[in-house]
Design a protein around this motif. Structure first.
Motif, PDB file in Angstrom:
ATOM      1  N   TRP A  33      -7.519  -2.550   0.061  1.00  0.00           N
ATOM      2  CA  TRP A  33      -8.777  -2.854   0.745  1.00  0.00           C
ATOM      3  C   TRP A  33      -8.535  -3.671   2.003  1.00  0.00           C
ATOM      4  O   TRP A  33      -9.208  -3.469   3.023  1.00  0.00           O
ATOM      5  CB  TRP A  33      -9.727  -3.605  -0.194  1.00  0.00           C
ATOM      6  N   PHE A  34      -7.585  -4.620   1.946  1.00  0.00           N
ATOM      7  CA  PHE A  34      -7.274  -5.413   3.139  1.00  0.00           C
ATOM      8  C   PHE A  34      -6.723  -4.518   4.243  1.00  0.00           C
ATOM      9  O   PHE A  34      -7.142  -4.609   5.410  1.00  0.00           O
ATOM     10  CB  PHE A  34      -6.256  -6.499   2.805  1.00  0.00           C
ATOM     11  N   ALA A  35      -5.769  -3.661   3.882  1.00  0.00           N
ATOM     12  CA  ALA A  35      -5.179  -2.766   4.880  1.00  0.00           C
ATOM     13  C   ALA A  35      -6.196  -1.759   5.385  1.00  0.00           C
ATOM     14  O   ALA A  35      -6.231  -1.440   6.582  1.00  0.00           O
ATOM     15  CB  ALA A  35      -3.976  -2.044   4.261  1.00  0.00           C
ATOM     16  N   LEU A  36      -7.048  -1.262   4.482  1.00  0.00           N
ATOM     17  CA  LEU A  36      -8.069  -0.297   4.888  1.00  0.00           C
ATOM     18  C   LEU A  36      -9.041  -0.917   5.881  1.00  0.00           C
ATOM     19  O   LEU A  36      -9.371  -0.317   6.911  1.00  0.00           O
ATOM     20  CB  LEU A  36      -8.820   0.205   3.650  1.00  0.00           C
ATOM     21  N   LEU A  92      -7.213 -11.630  10.403  1.00  0.00           N
ATOM     22  CA  LEU A  92      -7.665 -12.326   9.199  1.00  0.00           C
ATOM     23  C   LEU A  92      -7.458 -11.457   7.960  1.00  0.00           C
ATOM     24  O   LEU A  92      -7.013 -11.946   6.903  1.00  0.00           O
ATOM     25  CB  LEU A  92      -9.135 -12.701   9.351  1.00  0.00           C
ATOM     26  N   LEU A  93      -7.746 -10.166   8.065  1.00  0.00           N
ATOM     27  CA  LEU A  93      -7.537  -9.261   6.939  1.00  0.00           C
ATOM     28  C   LEU A  93      -6.055  -9.126   6.599  1.00  0.00           C
ATOM     29  O   LEU A  93      -5.671  -9.093   5.427  1.00  0.00           O
ATOM     30  CB  LEU A  93      -8.142  -7.889   7.255  1.00  0.00           C
ATOM     31  N   VAL A  94      -5.205  -9.053   7.626  1.00  0.00           N
ATOM     32  CA  VAL A  94      -3.764  -8.983   7.384  1.00  0.00           C
ATOM     33  C   VAL A  94      -3.277 -10.255   6.695  1.00  0.00           C
ATOM     34  O   VAL A  94      -2.508 -10.203   5.720  1.00  0.00           O
ATOM     35  CB  VAL A  94      -3.008  -8.763   8.707  1.00  0.00           C
ATOM     36  N   ALA A  95      -3.729 -11.414   7.184  1.00  0.00           N
ATOM     37  CA  ALA A  95      -3.319 -12.687   6.573  1.00  0.00           C
ATOM     38  C   ALA A  95      -3.841 -12.803   5.144  1.00  0.00           C
ATOM     39  O   ALA A  95      -3.115 -13.249   4.244  1.00  0.00           O
ATOM     40  CB  ALA A  95      -3.831 -13.860   7.413  1.00  0.00           C
ATOM     41  N   GLY A  96      -5.090 -12.399   4.916  1.00  0.00           N
ATOM     42  CA  GLY A  96      -5.635 -12.457   3.566  1.00  0.00           C
ATOM     43  C   GLY A  96      -4.881 -11.572   2.603  1.00  0.00           C
ATOM     44  O   GLY A  96      -4.598 -11.970   1.459  1.00  0.00           O
ATOM     45  N   GLY A  97      -4.537 -10.362   3.037  1.00  0.00           N
ATOM     46  CA  GLY A  97      -3.764  -9.468   2.180  1.00  0.00           C
ATOM     47  C   GLY A  97      -2.375  -9.999   1.890  1.00  0.00           C
ATOM     48  O   GLY A  97      -1.880  -9.905   0.758  1.00  0.00           O
ATOM     49  N   VAL A 117       0.821  -1.209   0.000  1.00  0.00           N
ATOM     50  CA  VAL A 117       0.000   0.000   0.000  1.00  0.00           C
ATOM     51  C   VAL A 117       0.859   1.264   0.000  1.00  0.00           C
ATOM     52  O   VAL A 117       0.643   2.176  -0.813  1.00  0.00           O
ATOM     53  CB  VAL A 117      -0.952  -0.009   1.205  1.00  0.00           C
ATOM     54  N   ILE A 118       1.839   1.337   0.897  1.00  0.00           N
ATOM     55  CA  ILE A 118       2.668   2.540   0.965  1.00  0.00           C
ATOM     56  C   ILE A 118       3.486   2.730  -0.306  1.00  0.00           C
ATOM     57  O   ILE A 118       3.454   3.814  -0.910  1.00  0.00           O
ATOM     58  CB  ILE A 118       3.571   2.500   2.218  1.00  0.00           C
ATOM     59  N   MET A 129     -16.730   0.143   4.062  1.00  0.00           N
ATOM     60  CA  MET A 129     -16.101  -0.780   3.109  1.00  0.00           C
ATOM     61  C   MET A 129     -17.096  -1.286   2.069  1.00  0.00           C
ATOM     62  O   MET A 129     -16.709  -1.634   0.951  1.00  0.00           O
ATOM     63  CB  MET A 129     -15.509  -1.969   3.865  1.00  0.00           C
ATOM     64  N   ALA A 130     -18.384  -1.340   2.390  1.00  0.00           N
ATOM     65  CA  ALA A 130     -19.376  -1.926   1.496  1.00  0.00           C
ATOM     66  C   ALA A 130     -19.809  -0.963   0.399  1.00  0.00           C
ATOM     67  O   ALA A 130     -20.209  -1.403  -0.687  1.00  0.00           O
ATOM     68  CB  ALA A 130     -20.597  -2.386   2.287  1.00  0.00           C
ATOM     69  N   ILE A 131     -19.747   0.337   0.652  1.00  0.00           N
ATOM     70  CA  ILE A 131     -20.199   1.334  -0.328  1.00  0.00           C
ATOM     71  C   ILE A 131     -18.990   1.816  -1.135  1.00  0.00           C
ATOM     72  O   ILE A 131     -18.073   2.429  -0.560  1.00  0.00           O
ATOM     73  CB  ILE A 131     -20.891   2.510   0.371  1.00  0.00           C
TER      74      ILE A 131
END
Length: 469
Positions: free
Chosen positions: A380-383, A129-134, A62-63, A425-427
């Protein structure tokens, strides 16, 4: 003679085997939950583990991607993230450790009431989970690009290897592996910019190009505002704070947090520099998802000798795999200790350890499902993780200064803040505004936790007066 793919495969195998070899002596040493949740070590080990838990899609995708696309105008994301991590690791986490020295996990240190503790653990697990998925998604994109694999096959291979590491490597075996992973991360974030300066043409032009504004006024304004708020979300990111909490002593937690804060500031600025110099290698990565692969493009640059580029690719893949494995292990610990043990009163070690491993394995499959889209931006994962962090940040800050939170306030604040993060995140229109969502998420969480607590105190003060009447 090996080609680029052969060299890359060779270095990936070597680096993974070295990591396993370093952790071999301590594999299977965890016989109690305390050993699983508090990986020991001095200040140096605490700092190293905290820095590596900060690494992942945010630091490696991301950065660099944001600075690659926006130039120096988007360097604020690196500054704000570094500041947020520094406050989290050097101030909040050591303060929580000092006030709750017997707590084994961050949810236990912040929330003492069972229901609030379970909610805290659930949100922390969501972040992990989001960190692992990303991390798995980024690894699969690297493998698919280097080895010409179908993305889904690459993602399945990464997930399988990550699950194998999760089964074999507990927190005790990570102590030496952390040093190896840290060396690879430093190799990437120092070696890639150095290679760009020495070997690639157009480095000076890339730096000058970074001074130009490549976005419209509205985009630039939203980007600058969003960058300034990334640090708010990071302040509540539970994953790196857990490592500081697990230090052997209060002094070790404080020293480790300060060292980790300084190190992560340096590494985030190096990540931003990598993104800026990436334009000297490839200036055509204009979409968000393409720009997030800038480190891989630099590693595969034609000017690099094949073994050197393959060394960088191997370091990228291994670092991300170990980051995902660490996140899954932490997730399993929160589920086992803060959810199952807290609600059921289970005290036997073996069932809890089985729950921890089972939750980690199941979450690995869930991370695979999250990463199935090859075109979804890693941002999106980091956000998502940082917006959940913005919900948790007020509770951490209140706990660090010793203010107790009424359980109802915790339920309302965390619940509505999380709902706000989900809506954001959904919109699509809101999601494109990035970390501006940290304001309503953190604001709702803080306001309700404070107001409900004050209201209940006022009611209790009136009760004696009514009794006297």
């Amino acid at each position: 003679m090996l080609n680029q793919e052969g060299w890359s495969l060779l270095f990936i195998l070597i680096m993974v085997l070295v990591a396993l070899g370093l952790g071999l002596a301590r594999m299977g040493r965890e016989r109690a939950m305390a050993q699983n949740l508090c990986a020991g070590g001095g200040a140096a080990d605490t700092a190293m583990g905290s820095v590596l838990r900060c690494a992942g899609p945010l630091l490696l995708a991301v950065i660099p991607g944001a600075v690659y696309r926006g130039g120096f105008a988007r360097a604020g994301i690196a500054v704000s993230v570094a500041a947020g991590y520094a406050v989290l690791l050097a101030v909040l986490a050591p303060a929580l450790r000092r006030r709750n020295g017997t707590a084994l996990t961050l949810p236990e240190a912040v929330a003492r009431q069972k229901g609030a503790r379970v909610l805290w653990a659930a949100l922390s697990a969501m972040q992990a989970l989001l960190v692992a998925g990303g991390a798995l998604s980024m690894t699969a994109r690297i493998l698919a690009g280097v080895f010409s694999l179908h993305y889904t096959i690459a993602l399945a291979a990464c997930t399988g290897l990550c699950l194998l590491l999760t089964v074999l490597c507990g927190p005790q075996s990570r102590l030496r592996m952390d040093r190896w992973q840290g060396a690879m991360l430093m190799l990437l974030l120092v070696g890639l910019p150095a290679a760009a300066v020495v070997l690639f043409d157009g480095t000076k032009a890339a730096v000058l190009d970074g001074l130009a504004v490549r976005e419209t006024g509205v985009q630039l304004g939203l980007g600058i505002a969003s960058d300034a708020l990334w640090g708010i979300g990071v302040l509540g990111l539970a994953l790196p704070a857990q490592r500081v909490l697990g230090a052997e002593t209060d002094a070790g937690a404080r020293r480790g947090g300060i060292a980790a804060g300084i190190a992560i500031m340096v590494l985030t600025l190096l990540a931003a520099l990598s993104g800026l110099l990436g334009r000297s290698v490839d200036a055509q990565l204009e979409t968000v998802s393409a720009a997030e692969t800038v480190l891989m493009q630099m590693a595969e640059g034609a000017a690099l000798p094949q073994p050197v580029g393959a060394l960088f690719v191997g370091a990228l893949v291994t670092t991300l795999l170990l980051a995902a494995q660490d996140a899954l292990r932490a997730l399993g610990g929160w589920v086992s200790w803060d959810v199952v043990a807290s609600l059921s009163g289970q005290t036997q070690e073996k069932p809890l350890l089985c729950v921890q491993l089972g939750a980690a394995m199941a979450s690995g499959l869930a991370a695979f499902a999250l990463g199935l889209s090859a075109t979804a931006p890693l941002e999106w994962f980091a956000l998502g993780a940082c917006l959940v962090g913005a919900v948790l940040a007020p509770g951490m800050a209140l706990g660090a200064v010793g203010r107790s939170i009424h359980p109802l306030g915790a339920y309302c604040g965390l619940g509505l803040g999380t709902l706000m993060a989900i809506v954001w995140m959904a919109i699509p229109q809101l999601r494109e505004m990035g970390m501006l969502g940290a304001v309503p998420c953190a604001g709702l969480s803080l306001l309700l936790q404070l107001c409900v607590r004050e209201k209940r105190k006022a009611e209790q003060a009136k009760m004696p007066e009514k009794a006297g009447e």
